[in-house]
Scaffold this motif. Sequence first.
Motif, mmCIF file in Angstrom:
data_model
loop_
_atom_site.group_PDB
_atom_site.id
_atom_site.type_symbol
_atom_site.label_atom_id
_atom_site.label_comp_id
_atom_site.label_asym_id
_atom_site.label_seq_id
_atom_site.Cartn_x
_atom_site.Cartn_y
_atom_site.Cartn_z
ATOM 1 N N ARG A 79 22.741 -19.734 20.377
ATOM 2 C CA ARG A 79 22.210 -20.255 19.123
ATOM 3 C C ARG A 79 21.070 -19.245 18.601
ATOM 4 N NH1 ARG A 79 18.116 -23.664 18.804
ATOM 5 N NH2 ARG A 79 18.600 -24.557 21.062
ATOM 6 N N PHE B 31 25.453 -17.559 17.091
ATOM 7 C CA PHE B 31 25.817 -18.575 15.952
ATOM 8 C C PHE B 31 24.982 -19.595 16.184
ATOM 9 C CE2 PHE B 31 28.284 -22.131 14.133
ATOM 10 C CZ PHE B 31 28.699 -21.560 13.057
ATOM 11 N N ASN B 32 24.303 -20.260 15.099
ATOM 12 C CA ASN B 32 23.330 -21.431 15.043
ATOM 13 C C ASN B 32 24.214 -22.502 14.393
ATOM 14 O OD1 ASN B 32 21.493 -23.117 15.255
ATOM 15 N ND2 ASN B 32 20.048 -22.238 13.750
ATOM 16 N N PRO B 33 24.729 -23.463 14.945
ATOM 17 C CA PRO B 33 25.441 -24.468 14.408
ATOM 18 C C PRO B 33 24.580 -25.524 13.631
ATOM 19 C CG PRO B 33 25.789 -24.934 16.984
ATOM 20 C CD PRO B 33 24.808 -23.613 16.388
ATOM 21 N N ARG B 34 23.143 -25.218 13.871
ATOM 22 C CA ARG B 34 22.356 -26.295 13.229
ATOM 23 C C ARG B 34 21.974 -25.835 11.990
ATOM 24 N NH1 ARG B 34 18.232 -27.358 18.554
ATOM 25 N NH2 ARG B 34 20.086 -28.020 19.832
ATOM 26 N N GLY B 35 22.322 -24.504 11.368
ATOM 27 C CA GLY B 35 21.944 -24.168 10.117
ATOM 28 C C GLY B 35 22.423 -24.913 9.113
ATOM 29 N N ASN B 36 21.702 -24.867 7.952
ATOM 30 C CA ASN B 36 21.901 -25.533 6.697
ATOM 31 C C ASN B 36 23.245 -25.309 5.895
ATOM 32 O OD1 ASN B 36 19.684 -27.202 7.115
ATOM 33 N ND2 ASN B 36 18.429 -25.901 6.012
ATOM 34 N N ASP B 37 23.589 -23.949 6.038
ATOM 35 C CA ASP B 37 24.675 -23.318 5.453
ATOM 36 C C ASP B 37 25.235 -22.270 6.387
ATOM 37 O OD1 ASP B 37 22.820 -21.301 5.211
ATOM 38 O OD2 ASP B 37 22.790 -21.312 2.777
ATOM 39 N N PHE B 38 26.443 -21.614 5.775
ATOM 40 C CA PHE B 38 26.967 -20.481 6.639
ATOM 41 C C PHE B 38 26.166 -19.294 6.788
ATOM 42 C CE2 PHE B 38 29.859 -17.028 7.104
ATOM 43 C CZ PHE B 38 30.497 -17.270 8.333
ATOM 44 N N GLN C 89 23.908 -20.017 9.373
ATOM 45 C CA GLN C 89 24.413 -20.282 10.984
ATOM 46 C C GLN C 89 24.867 -18.668 11.551
ATOM 47 O OE1 GLN C 89 27.851 -22.555 9.981
ATOM 48 N NE2 GLN C 89 26.753 -24.561 10.176
ATOM 49 N N ILE C 90 25.119 -17.769 10.661
ATOM 50 C CA ILE C 90 25.561 -16.355 11.354
ATOM 51 C C ILE C 90 24.150 -15.455 11.197
ATOM 52 C CG2 ILE C 90 27.729 -16.662 10.474
ATOM 53 C CD1 ILE C 90 27.134 -14.841 8.236
#
Length: 437
Positions: free
Chosen positions: A106, A110-117, A120-121
């Motif tokens: 994470r 890649f952080n799936p907990r991010g508010n937007d794309f 996340q990247i």
Amino acid sequence: MSGITPGAPDAAHTPADDEQLPRASGPLTGEDPAPTRSGIFLRELMRGSAMTTVLAIVLAMIVGGVLIASTNKEVQAAAGYFFARPGDTLVAIWNAVIGGYEALFRGAVFNPRGNDFAAQIRPLTNSLGFAAPLIAAGLGVALAFRTGLFNIGARGQMLIAAMFAGLFAFNLDLPMWIHLPLTLVIGIAGGALWGGLVGLLKAKTGAHEVILTIMLNYVAYYLLLWMLRTPGLLQMPGNNQPQTAPTPASAQFPDLLGPRFPALDWGFVVVVVATVVVWWVIERSSLGLRLRAVGENPHAARAAGISVQRIYLYAMLFAGGLAGLAAMNQIQGNVTTGFGATIDAGIGFDAITVALLGRSRAWGTFAAGILFGALKAGSFSMQAQGIPVDIVLVVQSLIVLFIAAPPLLRAVFFLPKTDAEKAAKARAKAAKKAVTA
């Protein structure tokens, strides 16, 4: 009744029959069956350096998982009553290891907990930003390795490069399209001169490059520290701390993907270009042929008419320049608020690990630098979960250790031995028989 003469060939049996019958093989005949194409491919794949590298990373991650579990408080608490409820301990171990490596992923990919794309990247861009100076310095060490030189002076070359840039470029008032490349070139030139000094001393006096680079690391550090403490040289005006003024805005690398990704700037693009150039020089140019020839056997290269001393000088100039590029990625991208005597941030020594992991190949070093950049970026997320950041350093060290000991990896994963190992074992067995006889 007519008999058959013993030993006489059968009249009904022809040589053509022998050609049509398959040759018997197998354990009863004492002969090994002929290997198939798929078997040969699989054996060579398992013996290859790529598989060795992958398995070294896997084994290092396994050991890292053991360390994560052993330092986890929940695991320690559950282990106190292991024999009463062993399932609790196993669940705690699973949660600790999976949680730790999930945090690593994470924070690095890649952080799936991010508010937007973009959020996340962002970890991936952070990893690439951390990787840029590692790749540049690693390329310098790898190029020296291919020439038969053990360059452990990337730290000193980075410090001198930063010193040159601070002395000759920070005080200039120029537009960005001049100031930025000029600062970059001055820093690369400073690192190249410091590396070239090693090559020159080795070529003219025969001094060992390991001793030279170790001593010049200390010289570079204390020289830079003296300049940082001396007003009028590198010390920030009106400040007593050993630190320079901030990097001029016109000399900083612009963000590559915008302000939402501050860790990734155009310095990474420069490093990619440097990787292509190093690959072409070593693998495709006539100079690279001479560099590799000297690295394989300097005596044979000298007999072939190659100037070994000149090649040593060229190799260290290139190595120092690439270390200078790593320093410029630091002061023009990562640390723009002013630098101190620790601007190298351990990159000079980590570059040795990156070059070894990349097997001294340009693109292998590039991939190894990205891996280590990802480990560094992900270590912050792991630390936020209470996992010691030192575990990441242990994993990095174990990766290099396992890569440097392929027989250990083959023994752990039951891989087929190489022809060289089989020959060495056969020679040892023959020598033992000769002694006992």
